[in-house]
Write a protein that holds these residues in place. Structure first.
Motif, mmCIF file in Angstrom:
data_model
loop_
_atom_site.group_PDB
_atom_site.id
_atom_site.type_symbol
_atom_site.label_atom_id
_atom_site.label_comp_id
_atom_site.label_asym_id
_atom_site.label_seq_id
_atom_site.Cartn_x
_atom_site.Cartn_y
_atom_site.Cartn_z
ATOM 1 N N MET B 1 0.846 -1.195 0.000
ATOM 2 C CA MET B 1 0.000 0.000 0.000
ATOM 3 C C MET B 1 0.880 1.243 0.000
ATOM 4 O O MET B 1 1.839 1.342 0.748
ATOM 5 C CB MET B 1 -0.898 -0.005 1.253
ATOM 6 C CG MET B 1 -1.763 1.219 1.334
ATOM 7 S SD MET B 1 -3.199 0.940 2.366
ATOM 8 C CE MET B 1 -3.910 -0.499 1.645
ATOM 9 N N ARG B 2 0.521 2.131 -0.836
ATOM 10 C CA ARG B 2 1.302 3.372 -0.883
ATOM 11 C C ARG B 2 0.940 4.279 0.279
ATOM 12 O O ARG B 2 -0.187 4.341 0.723
ATOM 13 C CB ARG B 2 1.058 4.099 -2.209
ATOM 14 C CG ARG B 2 1.623 3.381 -3.419
ATOM 15 C CD ARG B 2 1.558 4.289 -4.635
ATOM 16 N NE ARG B 2 2.388 5.471 -4.489
ATOM 17 C CZ ARG B 2 3.716 5.496 -4.710
ATOM 18 N NH1 ARG B 2 4.336 4.388 -5.028
ATOM 19 N NH2 ARG B 2 4.391 6.615 -4.608
ATOM 20 N N ARG B 3 1.890 4.950 0.745
ATOM 21 C CA ARG B 3 1.607 5.878 1.838
ATOM 22 C C ARG B 3 2.531 7.064 1.691
ATOM 23 O O ARG B 3 3.718 6.894 1.384
ATOM 24 C CB ARG B 3 1.860 5.178 3.177
ATOM 25 C CG ARG B 3 1.124 5.824 4.303
ATOM 26 C CD ARG B 3 1.082 4.889 5.482
ATOM 27 N NE ARG B 3 0.049 3.879 5.345
ATOM 28 C CZ ARG B 3 0.125 2.693 5.923
ATOM 29 N NH1 ARG B 3 1.188 2.335 6.583
ATOM 30 N NH2 ARG B 3 -0.874 1.855 5.792
ATOM 31 N N ASP B 7 2.094 11.086 5.879
ATOM 32 C CA ASP B 7 1.312 10.087 6.610
ATOM 33 C C ASP B 7 2.206 9.271 7.540
ATOM 34 O O ASP B 7 1.928 9.072 8.719
ATOM 35 C CB ASP B 7 0.651 9.110 5.625
ATOM 36 C CG ASP B 7 -0.771 9.536 5.318
ATOM 37 O OD1 ASP B 7 -1.128 10.644 5.761
ATOM 38 O OD2 ASP B 7 -1.469 8.749 4.672
ATOM 39 N N ASN B 8 3.289 8.823 6.890
ATOM 40 C CA ASN B 8 4.208 7.967 7.642
ATOM 41 C C ASN B 8 4.785 8.692 8.853
ATOM 42 O O ASN B 8 4.878 8.133 9.944
ATOM 43 C CB ASN B 8 5.328 7.511 6.706
ATOM 44 C CG ASN B 8 5.973 6.247 7.214
ATOM 45 O OD1 ASN B 8 5.261 5.275 7.437
ATOM 46 N ND2 ASN B 8 7.259 6.301 7.454
ATOM 47 N N SER B 11 2.186 8.943 11.524
ATOM 48 C CA SER B 11 1.984 7.622 12.140
ATOM 49 C C SER B 11 3.128 7.287 13.096
ATOM 50 O O SER B 11 2.909 6.830 14.209
ATOM 51 C CB SER B 11 1.836 6.577 11.042
ATOM 52 O OG SER B 11 2.643 5.466 11.305
ATOM 53 N N GLN B 12 4.389 7.546 12.631
ATOM 54 C CA GLN B 12 5.535 7.224 13.506
ATOM 55 C C GLN B 12 5.520 8.086 14.763
ATOM 56 O O GLN B 12 5.863 7.624 15.840
ATOM 57 C CB GLN B 12 6.857 7.415 12.753
ATOM 58 C CG GLN B 12 7.124 6.340 11.710
ATOM 59 C CD GLN B 12 7.004 4.926 12.260
ATOM 60 O OE1 GLN B 12 6.010 4.251 11.997
ATOM 61 N NE2 GLN B 12 7.980 4.474 13.034
ATOM 62 N N THR B 14 2.847 9.203 16.270
ATOM 63 C CA THR B 14 1.832 8.612 17.146
ATOM 64 C C THR B 14 2.404 7.413 17.881
ATOM 65 O O THR B 14 2.272 7.274 19.102
ATOM 66 C CB THR B 14 0.616 8.150 16.311
ATOM 67 O OG1 THR B 14 0.191 9.233 15.507
ATOM 68 C CG2 THR B 14 -0.507 7.660 17.208
ATOM 69 N N ILE B 15 3.045 6.556 17.089
ATOM 70 C CA ILE B 15 3.588 5.335 17.692
ATOM 71 C C ILE B 15 4.621 5.681 18.757
ATOM 72 O O ILE B 15 4.637 5.105 19.840
ATOM 73 C CB ILE B 15 4.203 4.420 16.603
ATOM 74 C CG1 ILE B 15 3.075 3.845 15.751
ATOM 75 C CG2 ILE B 15 5.031 3.307 17.225
ATOM 76 C CD1 ILE B 15 3.559 3.088 14.545
ATOM 77 N N SER B 16 5.468 6.665 18.452
ATOM 78 C CA SER B 16 6.481 7.050 19.431
ATOM 79 C C SER B 16 5.835 7.554 20.708
ATOM 80 O O SER B 16 6.235 7.198 21.814
ATOM 81 C CB SER B 16 7.377 8.155 18.859
ATOM 82 O OG SER B 16 8.134 7.633 17.795
ATOM 83 N N ARG B 18 2.765 6.969 21.809
ATOM 84 C CA ARG B 18 2.122 5.865 22.524
ATOM 85 C C ARG B 18 3.165 4.900 23.115
ATOM 86 O O ARG B 18 3.008 4.375 24.205
ATOM 87 C CB ARG B 18 1.196 5.095 21.575
ATOM 88 C CG ARG B 18 -0.082 5.876 21.219
ATOM 89 C CD ARG B 18 -1.000 5.960 22.416
ATOM 90 N NE ARG B 18 -2.165 6.786 22.193
ATOM 91 C CZ ARG B 18 -3.339 6.333 21.774
ATOM 92 N NH1 ARG B 18 -3.488 5.045 21.486
ATOM 93 N NH2 ARG B 18 -4.357 7.134 21.630
ATOM 94 N N GLY B 19 4.239 4.696 22.370
ATOM 95 C CA GLY B 19 5.308 3.815 22.858
ATOM 96 C C GLY B 19 5.906 4.347 24.143
ATOM 97 O O GLY B 19 6.168 3.593 25.087
#
Lengths: 379, 648
Positions: B1-3, B7-8, B11-12, B14-16, B18-19
């Motif tokens: 899937m293209r992103r 976006d990426n 997303s990163q 957010t993950i950071s 939340r991490g």
């Protein structure tokens, strides 16, 4: 085409990958496993052939599995996630149908010479599946109800199967392990709040259901709750294990009673001393110093995993790393809480230390995936 | 899937975020675990350490070897023997019934016993050993040891058990031991923990009971580590106990044995006392029983037989039996009168065969009467009227005082069971006991040792020894403890005028050695063993005036339990008294006919240190004596002193 694939040229290839493996993490895992060998030797009363040697062999095999997994590109693991999840699910159903009974629960599946515990496999494949799912899902859809429901279904189906075995400990680990990935993926905190409230309500309902025909837990599970709340209520029965475990742990003191000198474990006062309760022996024989050191090793492993997750450039790598680290965390946190009387007794082993082949192999394989994410990070 | 890169990046991020949140939660949990560890291992460590010790360390007692009991020559009277026994532990046995069935093929075990053991096994905790059989032979013991692999949970053990090598001879003096009962424990305040060892042996009667604490010793302890099943894993430390003290008694095994045999089938008692030291050389009570039966656990049937026997074998008649002393009491009345001065040595009393006092006729044993008698003659012929006369003058209180001075009506302090106090009655005693006035008739009866007067053979022996020696002889039965002599200072002289004592002794000499003496048949012919004594025949029934008129029924025509008691007290040699003997034959008939010959034989045996030559007897008796001797089964005179260390 994902970010990962577009940056392939900066990823190490061939034998060069070995330089990019997270060696401190390997060292930490080996240190924890070594503590396990020492404890298994101790609880066997100095007969390594019983537990320590088989465990060492499995650890050797597990290390090989980990390194092999580290060499496999992380995107390949991503693509295999759904397949792995499917296989684990099929095996769980197979256990339900043909499984062996062990310790009052169906957990084992015999395939030829292999004795497999599919629930162990599911702990990792579920994390992989969810990581792949969120890697695939558009970022803005993450908190949409239908997609949250889809993720929840991915978690709940295997959880329900495990609960039927019945294995409450693993079911909780699956639930929470899956939850960790969903949380990390950025699912709205409202969902988690709602679930926590629902769990509170469910606990109430479960306790209320006791003694009624539609009782939601087994009697032995209720008794575990009772004895957790008041271990002294039945010191020779169900509370015995907890009392004896706490006595062992507490009597260790600052420096412990010395290697192979723990009276509680050596004299069989401890239950399951080579599996779920091995931490009490360690705490008894090596005291606060030993127990705290082990906890710090675990914390360092978490730290290195978190670092890998943060420095990863793609969602799958980050999420799978966080998920595996989270599962690993849940393992030792639940186990230690349990033996220290902070939680009811649920059958969760101490990762890498407790005797158990499947669990160790699968865990090291999972760390192999973490290593793969580390190695295949575009630089 | 293209992103898209944007976006990426979101997303990163957010993950950071939340991490890091997850990492924070995990860190919080690690801190919580650390705090819990700290609380348990550092703050409450001592408490848990104590609990762990209590779990795993148990204190086991090592039963001490019981002290040995020897006779005056060092011959063993009570020792310890190896006792081979088997125990079974349910926890280790697994299938108890199967193991018991196998065991029964190796050793004799009755159906009842097996059922009892099975029952006990299921009542007691699974890890406590139950004794299956005791006193196995070496063969049986070895058979079990060899078959150990097929007998899980079965342990052959060696323990110590009491043994009385002299059998019935010392059943009453030494007594016996038995397993501690709940009743025993309830009687003892703060009982020694050793008593709680299953089947621990405790003195039940006699010296064994009275010197229990001395004989028992101190238990040793073993600190052992046990596992959760209660099974011993290893010994941590061991502290040996102290064996009980060895006790040497004053009794002589040969004399005791001879006395018992000489008493034969009678219900009788004989006491031999040393007139110088007070040592009791023999305390025989017949019939006796085998104390070993009690140690091994006597059967109900055997016990019932002992209890129902009208000769009362379980009672130690020598110290517990109380009898009207009859005429053997006359020395007391005589001395009381002499000391009070109501009668002189040469004063005489006329005996017409009876004396009327207060409208009642008091009879002399000789209906025809004795005529004029002085004090020595009154003893020689045992005239009753003489004593009826003098007792009225002297009064009961002075007679009672003299009795106590001579050792009657007093409980002698001996480590024997139920030593009797006896009764030396006086006015105060009767007032207290019956709340009635003392009557003159009571005095008359008491003066000849009837009525309220009661004495044990021991007391009569002490009285005789005091008369013979003129000293306040105190009887004793323990000679040394653990080799240390019990001090025995010379007794003080009696507070009685020597010439009065001499007169009484002269009377006693005449009893045996003069032609009119009541015990002339029991004379000893050897001058160096010349004996003095006094007969006694005490009634156990009232003789009514009607019976007297018809003629008194002779003993032979009465049922056994209504016949007179036969008594005799004596000492020898008269000029330098060495031993005194008191003898009672219950319902034996006359003192002179029945008691005197037996007492003489025992005294002779004591003086001679064995069977005396026939020349000691009057020639007319020698043939009969020689025949009687053939029936004796005497113990080996050459028994070696026992040198077994008490740590057997």
């Amino acid at each position: 085409m994902s970010y990962l694939e577009s940056n392939l040229k900066t990823v190490p290839v061939g034998w060069r990958k070995i330089l990019f493996i997270n060696w401190p993490l390997v060292f930490l895992l080996a240190a924890v496993a070594s503590a396990g060998f020492v404890m298994l030797y101790s609880v066997s009363g100095g007969r390594p052939e019983i537990w320590a040697e088989p465990q060492m062999k499995r650890f050797g095999l597990g290390m090989a599995v980990m390194l092999a997994a580290a060499f496999v590109p992380i995107w390949l693991w991503r693509n295999l996630s759904a397949l792995g999840y499917g296989v684990a699910l099929v095996l769980l159903i197979a256990v339900e149908l043909f499984g062996d009974i062990g310790m009052g629960a169906q957990r084992w599946l015999e395939i030829g010479p292999l004795r497999l515990q599919p629930s162990e496999l599911m702990k990792i494949t579920l994390v992989m599946m969810l990581a792949a799912f969120y890697d695939w899902l558009d970022v803005d859809k993450v908190s949409k109800p239908q997609w949250v429901a889809a993720a929840a279904a991915l978690i709940l189906v295997p959880t329900a199967l495990v609960l039927r075995q019945p294995d409450l400990g693993t079911a909780i680990l699956l639930l929470m392990g899956g939850g960790v990935v969903m949380f990390a993926a950025g699912v709205s905190l409202w969902y988690f709040g709602t679930v926590l409230a629902a769990v509170g309500g469910l606990v109430f309902a479960v306790l209320e259901s006791r003694g009624t025909p539609w009782q939601l837990l087994h009697d032995y599970q209720f008794r575990r709750i009772d004895t957790f709340l008041d271990p002294g209520s039945d010191p020779l029965g169900a509370g015995y294990n907890i009392m004896q475990a706490q006595i062992a742990l507490g009597s260790g003191g600052w420096g412990g009673r010395g290697f192979m000198q723990g009276t509680q474990s050596r004299l069989n006062f401890l239950p399951e001393k080579h599996t779920d309760f091995i931490f009490t022996t360690l705490a008894e024989e090596f005291g606060f110093v030993g127990a705290f050191s082990l906890l710090m090793l675990y914390a360092l492993i978490l730290g290195f995993c978190l670092h890998t997750a943060m420095s990863a450039r793609d969602r799958y790598s980050s999420l799978v790393t966080i998920g595996i680290a989270g599962t690993f965390f849940l393992f030792f946190a639940v186990n230690m809480s349990m033996v220290m009387g902070l939680m009811p007794v649920v059958g969760v082993p101490l990762p890498l230390v407790s005797y158990g082949g499947t669990a160790m192999l699968i865990l090291l394989w999972a760390f192999g995936i973490v290593q793969s994410a580390h190695v295949h990070r575009p630089r | 899937m293209r992103r898209s890169p944007r976006d990426n990046a979101i997303s990163q991020a957010t993950i950071s975020r939340r991490g890091l949140m997850l990492g924070g939660l995990q860190a919080a949990m690690v801190v919580t675990l650390t705090l819990r560890m700290r609380a348990m291992q550092l703050e409450r460590a001592d408490e848990y350490r104590l609990l762990a010790e209590g779990n795993s360390v148990k204190i086991r007692l090592l039963p001490p070897a019981r002290g040995l009991i020897h006779d005056r020559n060092g011959v063993l009277l009570a020792g310890n023997e190896q006792n081979y026994r088997v125990t079974i532990t349910r926890e280790d046995a697994g299938d108890v019934d199967l193991v018991l069935a196998r065991l029964r093929r190796l050793i004799a075990l009755g159906n009842d016993e097996a059922a009892e053991i099975a029952d006990e096994l299921h009542r007691r905790s699974p890890n406590s050993p139950i004794t299956v059989a005791e006193r196995l032979s070496w063969e049986e013991f070895a058979r079990i040891a060899v078959n150990a692999p097929a007998l899980p949970g079965v342990t052959p053990e060696v323990g110590l058990s009491r043994l009385y090598p002299r059998g019935p001879d010392f059943a009453h003096v030494v007594g016996y031991v038995g397993a501690v009962s709940d009743y025993d424990l309830s009687k003892i305040e703060d009982p020694d923990p050793v008593l709680r060892i299953p089947r621990f042996q405790l003195g039940k009667t006699g010296v064994e009971a009275k010197l229990e604490e001395m004989l028992r010793g101190k238990a040793g302890t073993r600190r052992v580590e046990v596992n959760s099943g209660g099974r011993e894993m290893r010994e941590l430390s061991r502290e040996e106990g102290t064996p009980g003290a060895n006790v040497q008694l004053t009794v002589d095994y040969r004399l005791q044995n001879y006395a018992l045999q000489r008493l034969g089938d009678e219900s009788a008692a004989a006491v031999v006392i040393d007139c110088r030291s007070g040592d009791l050389l023999a305390l025989s009570s017949a019939p006796a029983f085998d104390p070993n039966l009690f140690v091994r656990g006597i059967s109900t049937r055997d016990y019932r037989a002992l209890q129902d026997d009208d000769h009362r074998p379980l009672a130690d008649k020598s110290v517990q039996g109380l009898y009207p002393p009859g005429s053997t009491f006359k020395m007391v009345s005589a001395l009381a009168a002499l000391e009070a001065g109501v009668i002189g040595l040469d004063d005489t009393v006329y005996c017409p065969g009876h004396l009327e006092v207060g409208g009642r006729k008091f009879h002399c044993w000789r209906r025809a009467g004795h005529g004029h008698l002085n004090l020595t003659q009154s003893l020689e012929q045992s005239c009753d009227v003489f004593y009826y006369d003098i007792s009225q003058k002297v009064g009961i209180d002075r007679i009672a005082e003299m009795a106590r001075k001579l050792g009657l009506g007093t409980r002698h302090d001996l480590p024997l069971s139920a030593v009797a106090q006896g009764i030396a009655p006086d006015k105060a005693w009767k007032r207290e006991r019956y709340d009635t006035d003392w009557l003159i008739g009571d005095t008359l009866n008491a003066s000849i040792g009837q009525g309220y007067v009661l004495a044990s053979p021991l007391q009569l022996a002490v009285m005789t020894a005091r008369l013979a020696s003129g000293r306040e002889i105190v009887p004793r039965v323990v000679r040394s403890i653990d080799g240390v002599e019990v001090p025995n200072p010379e007794a003080a002289p009696l507070d009685i005028k020597p010439e009065h004592l001499a007169a009484v002794r002269r009377g006693m000499d005449m009893v045996v050695n003069s032609a009119r003496g009541t015990a002339k048949g029991a004379k000893i012919m050897l001058a160096e063993m010349r004996m003095a004594g006094k007969t006694g025949t005490s009634q156990v029934r009232n003789i009514s005036a009607a019976e007297r008129a018809r003629g008194v029924i002779s003993n032979a025509d009465l049922p056994w339990e209504r016949r007179d008691h036969a008594l005799f007290v004596c000492y020898a040699p008269v000029d330098n008294p060495r031993y005194a003997v008191a003898l009672v034959v219950e319902h034996g008939g006359g003192g002179s006919a029945v008691a005197a010959p037996i007492a003489r034989d025992i005294l002779l045996f004591a003086l001679h240190g064995g069977l005396p030559p026939l020349s000691a007897y009057p020639s007319s008796q020698r043939w009969r004596i020689e025949n009687e001797r053939r029936d004796l089964d005497l113990v080996d005179p050459g028994l070696k002193p026992d040198t077994t260390p008490s740590r057997a």
